[in-house]
Design an enzyme around this catalytic site. Structure first.
Site, mmCIF file in Angstrom:
data_model
loop_
_atom_site.group_PDB
_atom_site.id
_atom_site.type_symbol
_atom_site.label_atom_id
_atom_site.label_comp_id
_atom_site.label_asym_id
_atom_site.label_seq_id
_atom_site.Cartn_x
_atom_site.Cartn_y
_atom_site.Cartn_z
ATOM 1 N N ASP A 94 -11.864 78.571 -3.183
ATOM 2 C CA ASP A 94 -12.139 80.005 -3.243
ATOM 3 C C ASP A 94 -12.363 80.369 -4.713
ATOM 4 O O ASP A 94 -12.377 79.497 -5.588
ATOM 5 C CB ASP A 94 -10.992 80.806 -2.612
ATOM 6 N N ASP A 268 -10.471 79.983 7.475
ATOM 7 C CA ASP A 268 -9.319 79.382 6.801
ATOM 8 C C ASP A 268 -8.185 80.383 6.844
ATOM 9 O O ASP A 268 -8.422 81.598 6.934
ATOM 10 C CB ASP A 268 -9.615 79.079 5.332
ATOM 11 N N CYS A 306 0.852 69.121 24.342
ATOM 12 C CA CYS A 306 0.341 68.641 23.057
ATOM 13 C C CYS A 306 0.612 67.156 22.873
ATOM 14 O O CYS A 306 1.639 66.640 23.308
ATOM 15 C CB CYS A 306 1.006 69.444 21.939
ATOM 16 N N CYS A 308 0.417 65.709 19.683
ATOM 17 C CA CYS A 308 0.567 65.455 18.243
ATOM 18 C C CYS A 308 1.815 64.608 17.992
ATOM 19 O O CYS A 308 2.651 64.426 18.877
ATOM 20 C CB CYS A 308 0.634 66.756 17.448
ATOM 21 N N CYS A 311 5.145 66.399 18.852
ATOM 22 C CA CYS A 311 5.399 66.603 20.282
ATOM 23 C C CYS A 311 5.604 65.291 21.025
ATOM 24 O O CYS A 311 6.288 65.250 22.040
ATOM 25 C CB CYS A 311 4.275 67.421 20.904
ATOM 26 N N HIS A 337 2.177 70.010 13.853
ATOM 27 C CA HIS A 337 1.880 70.552 15.177
ATOM 28 C C HIS A 337 0.927 71.751 15.089
ATOM 29 O O HIS A 337 -0.063 71.823 15.827
ATOM 30 C CB HIS A 337 3.150 70.964 15.911
#
Lengths: 373, 373
Positions: A94, A268, A306, A308, A311, A337
């Site tokens: 940015d 974002d 999930c 991931c 999880c 997660h």
């Protein structure tokens, strides 16, 4: 030729959302995309390998923070931001504008630029379009944002008009000062607050400067979401079809879907990483405040749908214990997660566009999960 | 049959150090070994997979902390500590004795046990040998430590004598209260402070109870290192050859080598993980305080001789930036490095024993690196 090229793949017949690819010096990004935020040259608690494991295609880093610490000259000496932080995929920086304007009484705006005091040691600094380009060129991100003035909400029509016109003059100065067009693409930012005619004026002025991509700035600054969607509805159609469109500072699941429907390609936000460190997870069943007492003996994962790392391997009871005990692993697991959740959501959004059913997907998402964050 | 069995492989002809294996319900440990500390059911900042990557064979967890939070009943309900924290290799739990005695004015010792107030919420608690066994049985670690009284340094002969005799009576009560001898081995602890005859008395009394392993307690409590080595020199020969010997609370590189030379098989300490979070690394060139200004533009790894994840991928300049910016990744990288350093050191110690050259190794280590921490 610009360092950044947008390839339009298709438009969702049902919703008007765009499916595309952004070609950058460090690889291709599939859009619509969510970009995890690595403010200080690190996505808080994560390694680059872990970011790749959850399919992060691009990350954002903050010019203001890196200019303050460790300094852009040091990052340049290290071989640029990619090498410094060990991340070989695309990066967007940015402009620092949002941060310095947020400093309130600590900053003074003139036509030349912004004078402000450091949030770290109170030292005096000056950022101008030229200085910001020097910094962003030193950092070496694939995509750089122009130095703009982000008007607060609410703000008077006069304030917003002055501010957007200065943003145009600064965008011109940025374009002239940008020294590395072969390897870094500079995006322009459309301002104009919540005023339709001012958005039109800003879009026209910024587009005349011909950037390889455009951001819609000045949103997600405190206005109601409905108002943000309304502004998007009349702003994105003003932007060229053949360039990527970036909605800055947006990261709640509902706003990602609504933004994509309104033609946005990039998003974002610090939301998923910030709430993770506070013990809150985004899940397919809505927000889960893992630190709540009701999860003390809940031996199921954060999100049963999930896959991931968190999880697959840990229970709410364990993660809650880590949160209560202030353990670093708590931040790591919930951050992983949450980012996985948003990146997966965007993958599903892209698939729905491919199948011309993004409005159906939105309805399923909200009906099934009643999401609100 | 005991859950824990020590297999003696060889004794270093040069130094007298022992090379061995400890067989536990969750696998075999090669000794001499350093055990990373996971106080609150997590080795701070690390995942189990990362611990395995640096060859952690066994970790330690703290009974006092887990009893306080989240509670041993909850851990039991989760399926035990291994399952709760997702670690399938051996675990050792201490007895909580050291922690409650460290509470100072917050605790009161009687023959029955220790009354104390929680460091978290000030609530009143009572730990006895029976209660500690109940807790350690609920946690389910492969190796449990008996509830002992660790005398401070310095302490009078009378104080130490009383304290070691109570430790013997408590050890007997622990042995009687231990309910899961098939899956968990209970180690006795030899006390006696810095008094040779009291060490002899304690060793004799504790060995009469016949435990599958013995710890040398009451060391590394503030005494000079030379004194600790002296106590070890007359204490370890009192212990049986066919049982593992554990020196509690020791983790500086020099003391690990000196301890092994004096016949110790197991060590643990929070030192490597604690100093990591403070920005200090243990390296083959001695202590490196990464946060120091002199490393700001040092684009070499923490330790040029190291092949850990941190040293393969990041520079001192980057890690220093993370430390200064209070980023979690700083703790992760330096913790990984420090634990890898100590685990690798112990691997080298084992190899030197195998080659009957541990005294040479010690000399090389200190001459080459001038190590002090």
């Amino acid at each position: 030729m610009s360092a950044i090229r947008y390839e339009h793949i298709k438009t969702c017949k049902q919703s008007g959302a765009r499916l595309g690819r952004i070609h950058t010096p460090h690889g291709i990004i599939e859009t619509p995309i969510f970009m995890p935020v690595g403010t200080q040259a690190t996505v808080k608690s994560m390694t680059p390998e872990e970011l790749k494991e959850i399919n992060s295609q691009i990350i954002l880093s903050n010019t203001y923070h890196l200019y303050m610490r460790p300094g852009h000259d040091l990052v340049k000496e290290a071989g640029g931001l990619h090498k410094f932080m060990n991340w070989d995929r695309p990066i967007l920086t940015d402009s620092g504008g949002f941060q310095v304007f947020s400093l309130g009484p600590l900053r003074k705006i003139t036509e030349e630029g912004v004078e402000f005091r450091s949030h770290i040691d109170g030292s005096k600094h000056f950022l101008s379009p030229e200085k910001v380009m020097e910094i962003e060129n030193a950092l070496g991100a694939d995509i750089m944002m122009a130095f703009d003035e982000c008007a607060p909400y609410p703000a008077s029509r006069d304030y917003v008009k002055n501010s957007l016109e200065r943003t145009t003059r600064w965008a011109k100065r940025c374009k002239e000062a940008h020294k590395n067009t072969e390897n870094q693409g500079l995006f322009g930012i459309v301002q104009g607050g919540m005023y339709k005619d001012l958005r039109e004026q800003s879009a026209k002025e910024i587009m005349e400067l011909d950037f390889p991509g455009y951001a819609v700035g000045g949103l997600s600054v405190g206005e109601p979401k409905e108002l943000m969607y309304e502004v998007l509805e009349y702003t994105t159609p003003l932007l060229p079809e053949d360039k990527p469109r970036y909605l800055m500072g947006v990261g709640s699941p509902d706003a990602l879907i609504e933004g994509a429907i309104r033609g946005i390609d990039m998003f974002d936000c610090v939301l998923p990483t910030r709430i993770a460190r506070n013990g809150t997870a985004m899940t397919s069943q809505g927000k889960v405040v893992v630190r709540n007492a009701k999860y003390a003996r809940d031996f199921t994962p954060i999100d049963p749908e999930c896959d991931c790392y968190a999880c697959k391997n840990y229970t709410k009871a364990y993660i809650r214990h880590l949160v209560k005990a202030n353990e670093i692993l708590a931040s790591r697991l919930i951050t992983t997660h949450n980012l996985h959740f948003l990146l997966k959501l965007m993958e599903n959004v892209r698939q729905a566009i491919r199948e011309d059913r993004l409005l159906d997907f939105r309805e399923e998402f909200f009906t099934k999960y009643g999401y609100e964050l």
